[in-house]
Enzyme design. Structure first.
Site, PDB file in Angstrom:
ATOM      1  N   ALA A 298       1.150  -1.573  -0.315  1.00  0.00           N
ATOM      2  CA  ALA A 298      -0.795  -0.453  -0.063  1.00  0.00           C
ATOM      3  C   ALA A 298       0.532   1.328   0.350  1.00  0.00           C
ATOM      4  O   ALA A 298       2.011   0.842  -0.071  1.00  0.00           O
ATOM      5  CB  ALA A 298      -0.447   0.265   1.630  1.00  0.00           C
ATOM      6  N   LYS A 299       0.519   2.259  -0.212  1.00  0.00           N
ATOM      7  CA  LYS A 299       0.958   3.793  -0.200  1.00  0.00           C
ATOM      8  C   LYS A 299      -0.047   4.821  -0.097  1.00  0.00           C
ATOM      9  O   LYS A 299      -0.858   4.769  -0.656  1.00  0.00           O
ATOM     10  CB  LYS A 299       1.799   3.903  -0.912  1.00  0.00           C
ATOM     11  CG  LYS A 299       2.834   4.508  -1.942  1.00  0.00           C
ATOM     12  CD  LYS A 299       4.082   3.964  -0.899  1.00  0.00           C
ATOM     13  CE  LYS A 299       5.280   5.152  -1.158  1.00  0.00           C
ATOM     14  NZ  LYS A 299       6.827   4.040  -0.811  1.00  0.00           N
TER      15      LYS A 299
END
Ligand code: GLU
Length: 434
Positions: free
Chosen positions: A123-124
């Site tokens: 994720a980011k």
């Protein structure tokens, strides 16, 4: 809005909501998936999932400025894959952040976490803002509002943010506090990279740079390049660039050039890193450092060196620069610094590239240790952290190097083979629901 074609031709978009180009971050990731797909065997039938982020969230981040006016910023959290565990990856504050960039950074986290075998998906997140234009109080308000907005999808078992470009332990403390207040109990495991007394881990601040250094030395040993006396050029002097420069200088290498967003400096005898760090702290950049000669930023790419360490933003090494570099080894401290066409140029010139998805994995590896320590409320010594970090990243490097030699593919494609086999095997074993 018309898609930008400035940095390269428009590539076919696989999704209705982004328009990648050949030189954009998502375009780069898609090209890397194209390159690994023929090596995936029966798992190839699941490869399309890599090209589609599982979940993308865009949030409005309104804050009251110190002068009483209101400002709105765009924030993002992308969970590219949750097949191998919770989402994991940093949060970036930068005026150029876009959804497309965050998608690519999330996807690289999925591959990175799998390549070093951490039990996470990828994720980011990010907010499109210039932190230099906000006061500390305004930055705190933006961080808290952003955390509340993405609170619907983050959590210690769902998705765990961490520092990235322009975010640090203080930002993580605000995120942890905001999330904890919202759920009604102290929740240190919701973010990593926190201050030590809030459940942070020893060794986390320097972990990414340390990983680049440790794996860089191992790669140099394999290539018969002595570390002592090696000439090293570093792009970026933030957390990663400054740490890796310091560690290589301590090991006897010469940091001959450093470039950042404000300028570039050169010293054939080696820059004094502690003096440069003091200069950067006072001047916000390497420009005008008296311990070296100033150069134009573009000249950095022509500097005579043995090792080049891009430790800034993505898309930095294009075909033009790849043809000019003097280095034999590139250590990708940044995420996505090399464009796919530039990878081909470097390969044909015999330049070895240690790719981001393994080279900068030290940070998220110690984030994993921090998360485990938070669950146990039992904390390890810095020596234990560093020993475990070195073992995880060096084992991963050995494995990827072997795959690269056996299958005659670049280290990047080999890292993608190792990572994507793990991701897609998990996906296959879990199957589709419903
Ligand atoms: N932002 C870092 C990276 O790109 C660390 C992420 C983390 O610790 O979760 O790998």
């Amino acid at each position: 809005m018309e898609p930008s074609v400035s940095g390269g031709a428009l590539v076919a978009s696989n999704l209705s909501y982004v328009q990648p180009t050949e030189s954009s971050a998502w375009g780069t990731f898609l090209a890397q998936v194209d390159r690994v797909t023929p090596f995936l065997g029966h798992l190839e039938r699941w490869a399309e999932t890599l090209r589609r982020p599982k979940r993308t969230l865009i949030v409005d981040v309104p804050i009251e400025l110190d002068n009483g006016e209101f400002a709105h910023f765009e924030g993002y959290r992308v969970q590219h894959s949750l097949s191998r565990g919770p989402g994991k990856g940093g949060v970036r504050y930068h005026p150029d952040v876009t959804l497309e960039e965050v998608m690519a950074l999330a996807a690289w986290m999925t591959v990175k976490n799998a390549a070093v075998n951490l039990p996470y998906g990828g994720a980011k997140g990010g907010i499109r803002l210039d932190p230099r234009k906000l006061s500390l109080k305004e930055l705190e308000r933006a961080t808290r509002r952003y955390t509340s907005e993405i609170g619907v999808i983050i959590g210690p078992l769902q998705d765990i943010p961490a520092p990235d470009v322009n975010t640090d332990a203080q930002v993580m403390a605000w995120m942890m506090d905001t999330y904890s207040m919202n759920v009604g109990s102290s929740s240190p495991g919701v973010v990593t990279g926190k201050p030590i007394h809030l459940g942070g881990s020893l060794g986390r601040v320097k972990a990414t740079g340390r990983g680049v250094f440790v794996m860089g030395c191992a790669a140099m040993r394999r290539l018969n390049m002595p570390v002592a006396g090696a000439r090293i050029a570093v792009q970026g002097f933030g957390n990663v660039g400054s740490t890796v420069a310091e560690l290589f200088a301590q090991a006897g290498a010469k940091i001959v050039a450093v470039q950042d967003s404000r300028g570039a400096v050169f010293n054939a005898q080696g820059l004094k890193i502690s003096e440069l760090a003091a200069h950067v702290a006072g001047h916000h950049g390497v420009a005008d450092f008296s311990g070296g000669e100033s150069m134009a930023r573009e000249e950095f790419w022509d500097v005579g060196c043995d090792v080049l360490i891009p430790a800034a933003l993505e898309g930095q090494i294009d075909v033009f620069r790849a043809n000019r570099l003097k280095a034999r080894l590139v250590l990708e401290g940044a995420n996505g610094p090399t464009l796919p066409q530039a990878d081909d140029v470097l390969e044909s010139r015999g330049v070895v590239v240690l790719p981001d998805v393994i080279c900068n994995a030290g940070g998220v590896t110690v984030s994993y240790f921090e998360w485990v320590q938070d669950f146990a409320s039992f904390y390890w010594t810095e020596e234990q952290i560093n020993q475990r970090l070195d073992k995880i990243v060096l084992d991963a490097l050995d494995q990827i190097w072997e795959v690269s030699q056996k299958r005659r593919i670049s280290l990047r494609t080999a890292a993608f083979v190792v990572g994507c086999e793990r991701i897609l095997t998990a996906h296959e074993e879990r199957g589709l629901y419903p």
